[in-house]
Design an enzyme around this catalytic site. Structure first.
Site, PDB file in Angstrom:
ATOM      1  N   CYS A 106       0.796  -1.237   0.000  1.00  0.00           N
ATOM      2  CA  CYS A 106       0.000   0.000   0.000  1.00  0.00           C
ATOM      3  C   CYS A 106       0.826   1.284   0.000  1.00  0.00           C
ATOM      4  O   CYS A 106       0.258   2.372  -0.121  1.00  0.00           O
ATOM      5  CB  CYS A 106      -0.939  -0.001   1.193  1.00  0.00           C
ATOM      6  SG  CYS A 106      -1.898  -1.518   1.337  1.00  0.00           S
ATOM      7  N   HIS A 163      -9.762   1.570  -1.126  1.00  0.00           N
ATOM      8  CA  HIS A 163      -8.313   1.432  -0.923  1.00  0.00           C
ATOM      9  C   HIS A 163      -7.712   0.945  -2.234  1.00  0.00           C
ATOM     10  O   HIS A 163      -7.896  -0.208  -2.624  1.00  0.00           O
ATOM     11  CB  HIS A 163      -8.033   0.445   0.210  1.00  0.00           C
ATOM     12  CG  HIS A 163      -6.593   0.396   0.622  1.00  0.00           C
ATOM     13  ND1 HIS A 163      -5.588   0.987  -0.113  1.00  0.00           N
ATOM     14  CD2 HIS A 163      -5.979  -0.177   1.687  1.00  0.00           C
ATOM     15  CE1 HIS A 163      -4.433   0.792   0.487  1.00  0.00           C
ATOM     16  NE2 HIS A 163      -4.647   0.079   1.584  1.00  0.00           N
ATOM     17  N   HIS A 167      -3.697   7.492   6.101  1.00  0.00           N
ATOM     18  CA  HIS A 167      -3.762   6.214   5.392  1.00  0.00           C
ATOM     19  C   HIS A 167      -5.156   5.619   5.604  1.00  0.00           C
ATOM     20  O   HIS A 167      -5.802   5.190   4.653  1.00  0.00           O
ATOM     21  CB  HIS A 167      -2.674   5.275   5.886  1.00  0.00           C
ATOM     22  CG  HIS A 167      -2.558   4.021   5.091  1.00  0.00           C
ATOM     23  ND1 HIS A 167      -2.372   4.023   3.732  1.00  0.00           N
ATOM     24  CD2 HIS A 167      -2.598   2.710   5.466  1.00  0.00           C
ATOM     25  CE1 HIS A 167      -2.305   2.769   3.288  1.00  0.00           C
ATOM     26  NE2 HIS A 167      -2.444   1.957   4.318  1.00  0.00           N
TER      27      HIS A 167
END
Length: 399
Positions: free
Chosen positions: A156, A323, A288
């Site tokens: 990520c 995401h 995040h």
């Protein structure tokens, strides 16, 4: 950071917007209509922020697959800047640094299904499709670029690491311009894989809430042309720079972050030191904010430790975009870019609101989550990306 690193206006594509401006509008309408239930190859249903296949044009590369169609769509938005950089510096001096985690799973799954059924791969199948490098190779081939072409795959934080590597190539003299960013898709492989970890929410993600249950995955792409001097084709009234960056590695667990948030704290502190800024100089933090129990907990602790008594406006935009994994850092940096640019144009901006149910988790520090309609003057933004294995990265950009 003793160098000028300029960011062009980004090319952006995700289910919430086909450009930076349309994404910005969706963030403020708080629409989640584009996040729909999808049935994976296992028969299980998941919410996912996918781009409809029928909206993407066939790619011009050697392999026509969804991830390359998305990449080309986003790159076309910054094609003027790419071509100016090539003409100005030469093809050998333009590099590519792209973050991605998907290695052609669309073709891989179909190819292996045919292999197991018939004993042969289809004629159109090539192992190169599964090479991590192809997202960078495609862009290099499309524009005839001869500089270093690198794919970063740190889960990520992939595109944050790609942007950091781009800055290092420029500062080290290995390139004069870099196409940098990220691209990833919420493939069936990704959905099933994250679900096996118990990380996928049964409802649309609800980050930082006491009622959070995990992530919602999404497709996304975002790219910048990064240079040591502004490009005339940017067509922007101000120059926005990468001011600093920080990285750290927890090495705590293969998939779980360090619950203390120590690695995330170090990443932010190193970015601030790199930029020569204090925490009070930051106007907006893009978190995040995945909506998982462990990430939201450790990020809250880290932010509280770094910013202490200064309640910086903060929020995650993943409840809108999903995401987007390897693309997430670049996509969220694009949102920060827009907040700075709009502040210059209008004197202030309305920050993207945090979309959640508002139920505080009493076990977490209280953060200053952005509410609907919050106005601010944003000159400096910090964006966090924290990945599997504790691969942490923080970027700071400013006017």
């Amino acid at each position: 950071m003793n160098a000028d690193i300029f960011l062009s206006k980004p090319g952006v594509l995700c289910s919430a917007g086909t450009s930076l401006d349309s994404l910005w509008e969706t963030l403020h309408t708080k629409s989640q209509a584009h996040i729909k239930k999808t049935t994976a190859m296992t028969g299980n249903e998941y919410f996912a922020a996918r781009i409809p296949d029928e909206t993407l044009k066939p790619a011009t590369g050697r392999y026509d697959m969804k991830i390359i169609r998305m990449e080309e769509t986003a790159l076309l938005q910054i094609e003027k800047q790419i071509l100016e950089a090539k003409e100005k510096y030469g093809a050998e001096r333009v590099a590519l640094c792209i973050g991605s985690c998907d290695n052609g799973t669309q073709f891989s799954i179909a190819g292996h299904k045919e292999y197991f059924a018939n004993g042969n791969f289809p004629e159109s199948y090539s192992l190169e499709m599964q090479g991590a490098d192809y997202v960078a190779t495609f862009a290099a081939e499309k524009y005839g670029l001869k500089g270093p072409a690198v794919t970063m795959s740190t889960a990520c934080s992939s595109s944050a690491c790609a942007i950091i590597k781009a800055a290092e190539l420029l500062m080290g003299g290995a390139a004069d311009a870099v196409i940098a960013g990220g691209i990833d898709i919420a493939s069936d492989t990704t959905l099933v894989g994250f679900n096996s970890l118990g990380a996928v929410s049964e409802t649309i993600t609800n980050p930082f809430s006491k009622n959070r249950h995990g992530i919602t995955l999404g497709d996304g792409a975002a790219f910048f042309v990064i240079t040591k001097e502004p490009l005339s084709s940017n067509d922007c009234k101000i120059d926005i720079k990468l001011l600093g960056f920080g990285e750290s590695a927890d090495a705590y667990h293969m998939t779980s972050p360090d619950p203390s948030g120590d690695g995330a704290r170090k990443s932010m502190e190193r970015a601030l030191k790199s930029a020569g800024l204090s925490a009070s100089n930051i106007d907006y933090v893009n978190l995040h904010g995945t909506g998982t129990k462990f990430n939201d907990s450790m990020e809250s602790k880290a932010l509280d430790a770094v910013f202490k008594d200064y309640k910086v406006p903060a929020g995650t935009t993943k409840a809108t975009t999903g995401h987007t994994l390897g693309a997430a850092a670049a996509l969220e940096l694009a949102i920060c870019w827009k907040a700075i640019y709009e502040t210059f144009e209008k004197g202030k901006t309305v920050l993207p609101p945090q979309i959640w149910d508002g139920v505080l988790d009493e076990e977490l520090p209280v953060l200053n989550f952005i509410k609907d309609g919050t106005e601010a003057k944003v000159n400096t933004c910090l964006s966090n990306s924290f990945a599997f294995g504790g691969a942490n990265a923080t970027l700071i950009i400013g006017k």
